[in-house]
Design a protein around this motif. Structure first.
Motif: not given
Length: 179
Positions: A158-179
């Motif tokens: 669910s994303a609101t464009l005016k507020q530029q907020k994105i909500h991923i609802l469930k099963n969130v997995k994030a991978t970050f590449n740190i250089t």
């Protein structure tokens, strides 16, 4: 003496007359009802659709499609190979293989491998709904959000464009590449 051939012949003739009379009555009954035929596939199509939606004097969004099908009496347009450009800050571009534009409320449903591009970020899912009045983007499908140094996956968005907020609802997995 009884002539059976004559009796059977009279019986068959009487039955044929009764059936013919019944058929004639049924035919005239339905003819009087003024039956109307409504063809199911009566539509209009358009190649290379380009639709611009303005609010005040500014262009809010633009919709393009290689083919648009306009069913008669319906309140939606079926689209093939569509692109949607939302003039927001930042600008958002959506593409998909097919979709539906709901004329009355201005919603657009995108199907068949939806891709959203925003700055250097890419978003992938199977289906997506854009509510143009409320500037909301949503889906219940699996999503993948790809940036230069990260990948975020999950289910539902669910994303609101005016507020530029994105909500991923469930099963969130994030991978970050740190250089």
């Amino acid at each position: 003496m009884i002539d059976y051939r004559m009796t059977i012949r009279k019986y068959v003739t009487a039955m044929a007359a009764i059936l013919a009379t019944c058929a004639l009555l049924i035919f005239t009954y339905y003819k009087e009802q003024k039956i109307k035929l409504h063809p199911v596939f009566k539509t209009s199509t358009m190649q290379n659709l380009h639709l611009i939606h303005r609010e005040d004097s500014a262009i809010k969004w633009e919709l393009t499609a290689t083919e648009a099908v306009f069913p008669i009496g319906e309140k939606e347009i079926f689209l093939t190979s569509l692109g949607l450009k939302i003039n927001n800050t930042p600008e958002i571009r959506l593409t998909s293989g097919s979709g539906i534009y709901e004329i009355e409320n201005g919603n657009i449903l995108l199907n068949k491998s939806v891709e959203m591009n925003m700055k250097d970020h890419r978003f992938l899912t199977d289906t997506l709904k854009w509510n143009s009045k409320d500037n909301l983007i949503s889906t219940d499908d699996d999503i993948k959000f790809i940036g230069k140094d990260f990948i975020i996956e999950g289910t539902g968005l669910s994303a609101t464009l005016k507020q530029q907020k994105i909500h991923i609802l469930k099963n969130v997995k994030a991978t970050f590449n740190i250089t």
